[in-house]
Each structure stands twice: as structure tokens, then as C-alpha cells.
Design a protein around this motif. Structure first.
Motif, short mmCIF file in Angstrom:
data_model
loop_
_atom_site.label_atom_id
_atom_site.label_comp_id
_atom_site.label_asym_id
_atom_site.label_seq_id
_atom_site.Cartn_x
_atom_site.Cartn_y
_atom_site.Cartn_z
N TYR A 167 9.89 24.98 10.27
CA TYR A 167 10.06 23.65 9.68
C TYR A 167 9.54 23.61 8.25
N LEU A 168 8.40 24.24 8.07
CA LEU A 168 7.79 24.25 6.75
C LEU A 168 8.77 24.87 5.76
N GLN A 169 9.36 25.95 6.17
CA GLN A 169 10.34 26.64 5.34
C GLN A 169 11.52 25.72 5.02
N THR A 170 12.06 25.12 6.04
CA THR A 170 13.20 24.22 5.84
C THR A 170 12.86 23.09 4.87
N LEU A 171 11.69 22.53 5.06
CA LEU A 171 11.28 21.43 4.18
C LEU A 171 11.23 21.89 2.73
N LEU A 172 10.69 23.05 2.54
CA LEU A 172 10.62 23.56 1.18
C LEU A 172 12.00 23.77 0.59
N GLU A 173 12.88 24.29 1.41
CA GLU A 173 14.24 24.53 0.93
C GLU A 173 14.92 23.21 0.59
N LYS A 174 14.53 22.19 1.30
CA LYS A 174 15.11 20.87 0.99
C LYS A 174 14.40 20.22 -0.19
N ASP B 80 20.20 45.30 0.70
CA ASP B 80 18.78 45.59 0.82
C ASP B 80 18.04 45.29 -0.47
N LYS B 81 18.63 45.77 -1.56
CA LYS B 81 17.97 45.56 -2.85
C LYS B 81 17.72 44.07 -3.09
N ILE B 82 18.75 43.30 -2.80
CA ILE B 82 18.65 41.85 -3.04
C ILE B 82 17.62 41.21 -2.12
N LYS B 83 17.68 41.60 -0.89
CA LYS B 83 16.72 41.01 0.05
C LYS B 83 15.29 41.35 -0.33
N ASN B 84 15.10 42.56 -0.73
CA ASN B 84 13.76 42.96 -1.15
C ASN B 84 13.30 42.18 -2.37
N ALA B 85 14.20 42.08 -3.31
CA ALA B 85 13.86 41.35 -4.53
C ALA B 85 13.49 39.91 -4.20
N ALA B 86 14.26 39.33 -3.30
CA ALA B 86 14.00 37.94 -2.91
C ALA B 86 12.60 37.81 -2.34
N LYS B 87 12.28 38.74 -1.48
CA LYS B 87 10.96 38.71 -0.86
C LYS B 87 9.88 38.89 -1.92
N GLN B 88 10.14 39.85 -2.77
CA GLN B 88 9.17 40.18 -3.80
C GLN B 88 8.88 39.00 -4.72
N LEU B 89 9.92 38.27 -5.05
CA LEU B 89 9.75 37.13 -5.96
C LEU B 89 9.33 35.86 -5.21
N ASN B 90 9.19 36.00 -3.90
CA ASN B 90 8.84 34.83 -3.08
C ASN B 90 9.86 33.72 -3.29
N TYR B 91 11.10 34.09 -3.16
CA TYR B 91 12.20 33.17 -3.42
C TYR B 91 12.39 32.16 -2.30
N THR B 92 12.56 30.92 -2.67
CA THR B 92 12.94 29.87 -1.71
C THR B 92 14.25 29.25 -2.18
N PRO B 93 15.28 29.36 -1.40
CA PRO B 93 16.56 28.78 -1.84
C PRO B 93 16.44 27.27 -2.06
N ASN B 94 17.13 26.77 -3.04
CA ASN B 94 17.16 25.33 -3.28
C ASN B 94 18.42 24.77 -2.64
N MET B 95 18.22 24.15 -1.51
CA MET B 95 19.35 23.66 -0.74
C MET B 95 20.11 22.53 -1.44
N LEU B 96 19.43 21.86 -2.35
CA LEU B 96 20.12 20.79 -3.05
C LEU B 96 21.34 21.35 -3.77
N GLY B 97 21.17 22.53 -4.34
CA GLY B 97 22.30 23.17 -5.01
C GLY B 97 23.44 23.41 -4.05
N ARG B 98 23.12 24.04 -2.95
CA ARG B 98 24.15 24.33 -1.98
C ARG B 98 24.78 23.05 -1.42
N GLN B 99 23.91 22.10 -1.14
CA GLN B 99 24.39 20.87 -0.52
C GLN B 99 25.32 20.10 -1.46
#
Lengths: 348, 348
Positions: A112-119, B39-58
DNA sequence: CTGAAAGCGCTAACAA
DNA sequence: TTGTTAGCGCTTTCAG
């Protein structure tokens, strides 16, 4: 139905203006726009049955105007009250509440925490049971503001809002002692969270202060079974079971303090079945002061926690934080209050 | 803390790929991407502590992945159960719940509806008390799917999910009659909503079928006072008050059917105070089967409503609708079930 | 006072 | 398999 939704561009076109101007009017910006234009735009919006798409604004402004609330379960009347307080303040501030029931499940909680952040939630009010908080800092570093309610979290970036459980239990116990009781029992579900530990502490403190050493059998604590979902029936039955154990003690107590009202309800119920008079033979005190406590017979003496107010304060605190104004206190403790009713009596 | 948030572009740059590719990987699209790149992308995402911004997608997809739930008050344990069911299904489908407490206030209700629409919610579950629904069609025309629960809404575009209150009351009443009762009272809060009207109907139907004409004094209905916020204490006290009125009847009833469990709790409480034995002198039956009913003494005979299941079904229905698959039924009625406990007894 | 244009973060044609 | 590009609807500089 469900044709292409109307946007500010449609309105702009209709009144021969630019999208910028329309935006300025419809978003109540204080940017100067002629009152003539204003009216035209507002009318057009009404005429086209326009509904603004907040996702656009939110993406642009990077603010979702929502806050997250993660609690064990909304079916716990305790949290229902808290959430009501939160929602009231949130609404006044133009925010909405994303409600998450963690069901005491750490995995769900993290999800949930993750989802909230993504939102793109910028503030979270959390009542967390799960002890491990390794992931917390990774989130906090992203700038989310977090308020922990009821259950303390050991993290200096998290603001805390709690009840003084220890003092509450102390108060209740002291009341019993002043009523002439000395053989006082303590019944609780597993001491697997801060609140219950403090409760236990308060009981011990009051007893010690009065120079009473409680018998082992008077302190009944259930086994830990963290995996069960919250259910008031569970708490109730737990109270019944603890009572049965308690009644087997060689020397019976004259009073019993319970970790919450639902447990106390179970205690009273079991005592009735066993023909033990409350409060005649055994005084019972609950904790929380949920609505139920007034409805039992005898009505339950208990300790009130300002639940709604906790919600209000937590949300105010959060809004302040999100607005950049540092809250005055990093940690607030709300004071409980003893509510005497009919389930606890003076010892003759 | 709170530096510029990392986006798919940052990741793209880091791994020498395009944003499109990153998007494809991180959004779990089934579009082909070499596993090496993956794999490269997934690793990079993890490394950068990426959180998708759902507002963009939504915004892009025009889907907020949230549903709205508008109910009178979450502090009503009845709704707490329903909401739990809703949330469970919503979560499994990747949706989140925006919770709105209307507090029986039509203005608030309309306000929330508007906000939900602006937040691009595509589905709403609504339990509405307010009778005027002029604005409804304007919303429905925008393509929002709407499920009405518990309280019926007269609109053919709105899917309905309800309980057969009439039958529930009929069942309870029939049970009393078969237990030998003929002087049966009916106690209810104001009949200002569909559920209560149906309840009353069920009572009347059962009585008529048994050829019993109830005395006027046996049917106690409270005054309408729509403006008060929900409170279980209010229901409880209402039960007490109705009982006092009932006891003034020239010919006392031998049994009483209440519009809900909380009212019944008040009835039992008042009867105890007045030294009227339950069920010895007066049988009491509640309605709803909330957890409380098992906790009273005597335990409350009542009518169970599958509340959690209603939440589950409502949400399933909504998801189906949002996915374009028309639900099989436009209107589902869940069947209540009589739960015999100790508060109602056979008449000697 | 008004408008043109860039861009929030992401996705999805379309091209390569 | 990957990249380019054009938006989703809105706000906000910056220029007129």
C-alpha cells in the motif's frame, strides 16, 4: 454517453479565448482576467457540462491532493473514529483520503505504501503494527511526510501522535486501588505492540506504587498469533477465554483490568455465564471507550481515548508539514481519561 | 531529501536507452524487449530508487485506477463491513478506494461526487440517503459507472445491489408467530429511507398473513430528524426511548421487532432497567447481525445481512461494468437469514 | 488583460 | 528489438 470529454480547449474555442485564460478563470487563479471574459468562460463551462480533469493539474503541479491513511482495519471501531476525524480535516483542506486496511499484514502494508507513493501522495498517516521498518527511510527520503498514530515508530523523521496508554492503565488501576481493591488482575491480548506493552507497564506501576505484588495467575496474556485478521468477535472471545483461565486461579481477584473494551465485553459475558456477579463479585474495567461500552449491562467503566481528536490532530499536523511549516511538536501524547460507570464498584 | 524525482528519462539516460523502452519494461507491457535490456533497466530503476509517477500514466490512459465509495458513515459498523469487501476486490484488481462519508448530508454527497469525477474516477459505489437525484443523469452521461448499494435509487442506468429487507422482517416476524407470539411490536427509526419502509412492510405482511391486526401502540416509529450525523449511541438511545413509549401501551406486546441491532440493544438495555425480563416477559429481535449482537446478554436473535459479500459483489459488478462487460443482472437482491439466539423465546 | 508555447511523466503509434 | 514523436489536460512563464 461517454463521448470525448470536454477540455479547456473546447471552452476556449467556444468563447474565442485561449486555453490559458480559461485555465486562469476555472482554476480560480488570482491572475487578472476581465470580468466580461470571466463570465463568458464560466457560462460556456456550464453549458458544455465541463468537468475539470484533475490529473492534468496534478501532474503539472505535482500534487495529487490526496493523503494516504494506512490502518489495520476500518472494521475496528477505534480506527473508524480516527478516520472520521482525519477525513473531516482533509476535506476542509481540499484533500481526499485514500484508505488502506493493512489487516496487520506487513506485506500488504508495504504494498500500500508503494501504491500511495506512486499515486503521488505527499502525506501519509500510518498506524503500523509491523515491527520491521527497514524500507521506511527509502520512502521518507523522497519527501513524503509521515505521521504515525497510536503505534509508535522509531524513526526521527516520523512525527508521532499517540495516547499515553501507560498513564491510562495507571489511572484505571489507581481507581480500583482507591476503591479498596488489592487483588487486581490484568487481561490482555499478546503484548506484541507498543500500546499493549505500555498498558501492561501502567498496571505494574500502579500496583508497585501501592505495594501490591500481583499473583502470576492474575496476569493473563494471550499467545501471540499475529497472522489473524482483526475481528471484534475475536477480541470478545479472547476475553471469554482469558476469564476462564483467570477463574481457575487459587486466589481469585476482586477486580480485572482489560486491554480493551471488546475484551472486557467478553469478560463480562463469560462472568455472567459462570454466575459471577459484576461488579458484586468482580469489578471489570475496559479500555478505549468505544460506543459499545455504554451498551453493555452493567455499563462498562473504561478509559476514554480521544480518538476523533487524534484523527483531527494527525491530519492538521500532516497538512502543516506538507505546507512546509514545521509542526511545533515532533511528538504529541494525548491524555486518556477514566470513565467511571457501573462495572466497577467499591470493595466493601 | 526531496530532490528532483527520478523519471524514466533518468533511467533511459543511465542505460543508454530510450524512454519508450524503459516505459515498456517498467510498466510490464508485453511488448518485446531484449532480456538483456530488461535487466539493465530494472537494475537501474532499483539503483536510482525509482518510483513511477502514476499521474503521468493515468493522464495518458485516462484511467485513475481508483474507485469512489460514498456511504453515510464509516463509523456505522454495517458499512465498515461492506467497505472491507469492496476494498478487497478493488485491491485484487489493482484499484484503490477513495472513501467518502456523506454524513447523510445531500450537499456533501454532491460535493464528493463532483470531486470524484474530477479525479477521473470511472466507477462509484454509492449508498445514498438523499432522495433528490436530479444531478445524477448529468454524471452518468459522462460515462461513470455507478452501483447503488443498500438504498435503492430510481434510475435505470444505475445498477442496484440490495438486501431483501421486506423478506428479512417477514422471516423474523414469522419466527415469532411460529413461537406462539401474536402481540408483536415493531420499533423503528423514521421510515425515511427505502430499507426501513421495506422492513415495515415485511412486518405488516407477516402479521396480515397470520391474521393479526397489531395495535397502534405496538408500532413505534421515531420522528424524522434527518440532519443528525450517524452515531450508534443515537440508535441505542432511540431504542431506549421507543421502549419507554411501548411500555405505556394498554396491552403490552410479548415480542418486539427492531429496525436494527443497535436499536435492539437499546431496547434490551431499557427493559433491564425496567425489570422486564428478556426473553421471559418480552422477546426482542434485531436486524443486521453486527458483531455487537453476539456480545449482548441475552445474545440477540437477529437477521443476518451478508454485508461483506455485498461489498464483494458490488465491487465485482463495478469492475465488470468498467471493463465494458455488461453485468448479467441489473439488480441483485441478497437474501437475509434469520439467526436465532437467546433474546427471543417460545411463548408458553 | 490575453495568448503562445513549453512541459509535468508517461504511453503508444509509427518508423527504423 | 529499439527509438522518435506526439500527445493526455492542465498550468505557467514570457511576450505581447
Amino acid at each position: 454517453m461517454s463521448e470525448k470529454p470536454v477540455t479547456i480547449y473546447d471552452i476556449a474555442q467556444l468563447v474565442n479565448a485561449s486555453a490559458a485564460t480559461v485555465s486562469r478563470v476555472l482554476s480560480n487563479s488570482d491572475y487578472p482576467v476581465s470580468s466580461e471574459m470571466r463570465d463568458k468562460i464560466k457560462n460556456a463551462a456550464k453549458q458544455l457540462n465541463y468537468t475539470p480533469n484533475m490529473l492534468g493539474r496534478q501532474l503539472k503541479k505535482n500534487d495529487s491532493m490526496s493523503i494516504g491513511v494506512i490502518i489495520p482495519s476500518i472494521s475496528n471501531p477505534f480506527y473508524a473514529d480516527v478516520v472520521l476525524g482525519i477525513e473531516e480535516i482533509a476535506r476542509n483542506g481540499g484533500y481526499q483520503v485514500l484508505l488502506c486496511n493493512s489487516h496487520q499484514n506487513p506485506k500488504l502494508e508495504a504494498e500500500y505504501l508503494q501504491t500511495l507513493l506512486e499515486k503521488q501522495v505527499k502525506g501519509i498517516i500510518l498506524s503500523s503494527i509491523s515491527p520491521k521498518k527497514g524500507w521506511l527511510n527509502a520512502y521518507l527520503d523522497k519527501g513524503v511526510k509521515m505521521i504515525s498514530i497510536d503505534q509508535r515508530i522509531n524513526n526521527r523523521q516520523v512525527y508521532q501522535l499517540g495516547f499515553d496508554y501507560r498513564y491510562g492503565a495507571y489511572l484505571a488501576c489507581e481507581y480500583l486501588i482507591q476503591s479498596g481493591h488489592r487483588r487486581i488482575a490484568f487481561l490482555s491480548a499478546a503484548l506484541n505492540r507498543p500500546s499493549r506493552l505500555q498498558l501492561h507497564q501502567g498496571y505494574q506501576d500502579a500496583m508497585r506504587k501501592a505495594g501490591i505484588v500481583p499473583l502470576k495467575e492474575w496476569v493473563q496474556i494471550s499467545e501471540d498469533c499475529e497472522n489473524t485478521a482483526y475481528s471484534s468477535t475475536f477480541e470478545f472471545n479472547n476475553g471469554k477465554e482469558l476469564t476462564r483461565k483467570l477463574l481457575m486461579a487459587d486466589e481469585r481477584p476482586t477486580a480485572v483490568l482489560c486491554c480493551n473494551d471488546l475484551t472486557a465485553a467478553g469478560v463480562i459475558n463469560e462472568l455472567k455465564e459462570q454466575k459471577v456477579d459484576v461488579p458484586g463479585q468482580l469489578s471489570v474495567i475496559g479500555f478505549d471507550n468505544i460506543d459499545l461500552s455504554q451498551m453493555l449491562t452493567p455499563s462498562l467503566s473504561t478509559v476514554n481515548l480521544p480518538k476523533y481528536q487524534m484523527g483531527v490532530l494527525a491530519c492538521r499536523m500532516l497538512m502543516d508539514l506538507m505546507n512546509g511549516s514545521a509542526a511545533a511538536e515532533k511528538e504529541i501524547m494525548l491524555q486518556p481519561e477514566f470513565i467511571p460507570r457501573d462495572s466497577a464498584a467499591k470493595l466493601e
